[in-house]
Design a protein around this motif. Structure first.
Motif, PDB file in Angstrom:
ATOM      1  N   ASP A  66       0.844  -1.188   0.000  1.00 53.16           N
ATOM      2  CA  ASP A  66       0.000   0.000   0.000  1.00 53.16           C
ATOM      3  C   ASP A  66       0.884   1.245   0.000  1.00 53.16           C
ATOM      4  O   ASP A  66       2.110   1.156   0.035  1.00 53.16           O
ATOM      5  CB  ASP A  66      -0.970  -0.018   1.180  1.00 53.16           C
ATOM      6  N   GLU A  67       0.269   2.408  -0.047  1.00 52.94           N
ATOM      7  CA  GLU A  67       1.037   3.650  -0.204  1.00 52.94           C
ATOM      8  C   GLU A  67       1.996   3.886   0.962  1.00 52.94           C
ATOM      9  O   GLU A  67       3.120   4.356   0.773  1.00 52.94           O
ATOM     10  CB  GLU A  67       0.081   4.837  -0.364  1.00 52.94           C
ATOM     11  N   GLU A  68       1.555   3.577   2.166  1.00 55.74           N
ATOM     12  CA  GLU A  68       2.437   3.763   3.325  1.00 55.74           C
ATOM     13  C   GLU A  68       3.639   2.828   3.237  1.00 55.74           C
ATOM     14  O   GLU A  68       4.775   3.228   3.488  1.00 55.74           O
ATOM     15  CB  GLU A  68       1.665   3.516   4.620  1.00 55.74           C
ATOM     16  N   ASP A  69       3.383   1.568   2.886  1.00 59.46           N
ATOM     17  CA  ASP A  69       4.477   0.613   2.729  1.00 59.46           C
ATOM     18  C   ASP A  69       5.414   1.047   1.611  1.00 59.46           C
ATOM     19  O   ASP A  69       6.637   0.928   1.714  1.00 59.46           O
ATOM     20  CB  ASP A  69       3.933  -0.779   2.414  1.00 59.46           C
ATOM     21  N   ARG A  70       4.829   1.541   0.525  1.00 63.59           N
ATOM     22  CA  ARG A  70       5.640   1.961  -0.620  1.00 63.59           C
ATOM     23  C   ARG A  70       6.573   3.113  -0.243  1.00 63.59           C
ATOM     24  O   ARG A  70       7.740   3.148  -0.630  1.00 63.59           O
ATOM     25  CB  ARG A  70       4.736   2.368  -1.781  1.00 63.59           C
ATOM     26  N   ARG A  71       6.056   4.065   0.538  1.00 69.02           N
ATOM     27  CA  ARG A  71       6.894   5.190   0.988  1.00 69.02           C
ATOM     28  C   ARG A  71       8.031   4.685   1.869  1.00 69.02           C
ATOM     29  O   ARG A  71       9.172   5.146   1.752  1.00 69.02           O
ATOM     30  CB  ARG A  71       6.039   6.216   1.744  1.00 69.02           C
TER      31      ARG A  71
ATOM     32  N   THR B 174      10.585   2.883  -0.316  1.00 69.19           N
ATOM     33  CA  THR B 174      11.320   3.853  -1.128  1.00 69.19           C
ATOM     34  C   THR B 174      12.358   4.582  -0.279  1.00 69.19           C
ATOM     35  O   THR B 174      13.496   4.797  -0.702  1.00 69.19           O
ATOM     36  CB  THR B 174      10.352   4.875  -1.761  1.00 69.19           C
TER      37      THR B 174
ATOM     38  N   LYS C  81      -8.683  -2.111   2.864  1.00 71.06           N
ATOM     39  CA  LYS C  81      -7.510  -2.324   3.709  1.00 71.06           C
ATOM     40  C   LYS C  81      -7.526  -3.741   4.266  1.00 71.06           C
ATOM     41  O   LYS C  81      -8.509  -4.476   4.116  1.00 71.06           O
ATOM     42  CB  LYS C  81      -7.476  -1.313   4.853  1.00 71.06           C
TER      43      LYS C  81
ATOM     44  N   VAL D 243       8.955  -2.160  -4.936  1.00 70.03           N
ATOM     45  CA  VAL D 243       8.256  -0.875  -5.011  1.00 70.03           C
ATOM     46  C   VAL D 243       7.510  -0.719  -6.334  1.00 70.03           C
ATOM     47  O   VAL D 243       6.418  -0.159  -6.397  1.00 70.03           O
ATOM     48  CB  VAL D 243       9.257   0.294  -4.825  1.00 70.03           C
TER      49      VAL D 243
END
Length: 269
Positions: A27-32, A35, A122, A267
């Motif tokens: 998800d976006e949080e994991d991706r950030r 990264t 989620k 990612v």
């Protein structure tokens, strides 16, 4: 089934670079977070390489300033031909990532089971025990208790589903553990990947673990900007993910470059 487990349809074993975890992109949080971790690794490697080219002696950070990493995979067994991947954490908890993408972690000392299934928006969590659980979880609760027994019974033995050591070091039983009556979640493997040289674990505590098939292991935590390397002989050293954190031209620096490629693939998925 003959082995005392629930019947399951055979699934092809994973080969090459395959996402055998939840089957979905982070998800976006994991991706950030991933990264950020990749950027830290890149900075560490680039700065170290530049310093070496200039003949600069890299600073050695005192061990006393380095915090401790918390909770990691110590061993695993690949049951993906039937059920999924099962594993043990350093705090002795038993977990599994099932072939359908659901996850389960069991703190047997408190008989606390946490089960994770992908919802519409989620991940949805169910908390139960091995004696009181929703009927639809009966098969998976049976499996998680079997996996715990399997690790204890077949460790070090030649069996169809061998038990592989990811990292030989254990941690305090309190690490990644929910206190009695607490709503603090247990640490578990969110996703695992098989790469050409290693098995990779993405944990819920935002640590990223790469267990190489030669017996070495790299554990990274972007929030603490900290890493730990265990070489094939079991010797462990910690390092900081910052300029000069890892000397260039070492076995560790080569592995970190390889991990950057893995992170890029994760990612981008």
């Amino acid at each position: 089934a003959a082995d005392g487990l629930p019947a399951a349809a055979a699934q092809p074993a994973a080969e090459g670079y395959v996402d055998n975890g939840n089957g979905e992109a982070p998800d976006e949080e994991d991706r950030r977070n991933l990264t950020h971790l990749r950027e830290n690794l890149s900075t560490c490697a680039t700065a170290a390489g530049a310093a070496a080219g200039a003949g600069t002696v890299l600073p050695q950070l005192p061990t006393s300033t380095v915090p401790q990493l918390q909770c990691w995979v110590t061993e695993y067994s690949d049951f993906t031909a039937k059920y999924g991947l099962c594993y043990k954490l350093c705090n002795s908890h038993t977990g599994a990532v099932f072939n359908d993408g659901t996850k389960m972690i069991w703190e047997d000392s408190a008989d606390r089971v946490e089960y994770f299934a992908r919802g519409r928006d989620k991940e949805e969590k169910t908390v139960c025990s091995t004696v009181a659980y929703p009927e639809e979880l009966k098969k998976k609760v049976t499996l998680i208790t079997y996996f715990r027994t399997y690790f204890a019974k077949y460790r070090g033995r030649a069996v169809t589903y061998p038990i592989v050591t990811a990292n030989p070091h254990t941690c305090s039983p309190a690490e990644g553990t929910a206190a009695a009556g607490s709503s603090t979640p247990l640490v578990y493997v969110k996703q695992w990947l098989r790469h050409s040289r290693a098995l990779v674990f993405r944990l819920s505590n935002r640590c990223f673990q790469v267990s190489f098939f030669d017996g070495s292991d790299v554990l990274l935590c972007s929030e603490a900007r900290l890493g730990r390397y265990t070489d094939p002989s079991g010797h462990t050293s910690q390092f900081v993910l910052q300029a000069g954190g890892v000397p260039p031209g070492t076995e560790l620096s080569e592995r970190l470059e390889y991990i950057q490629t893995i992170l890029h693939n994760v990612v981008q998925k």
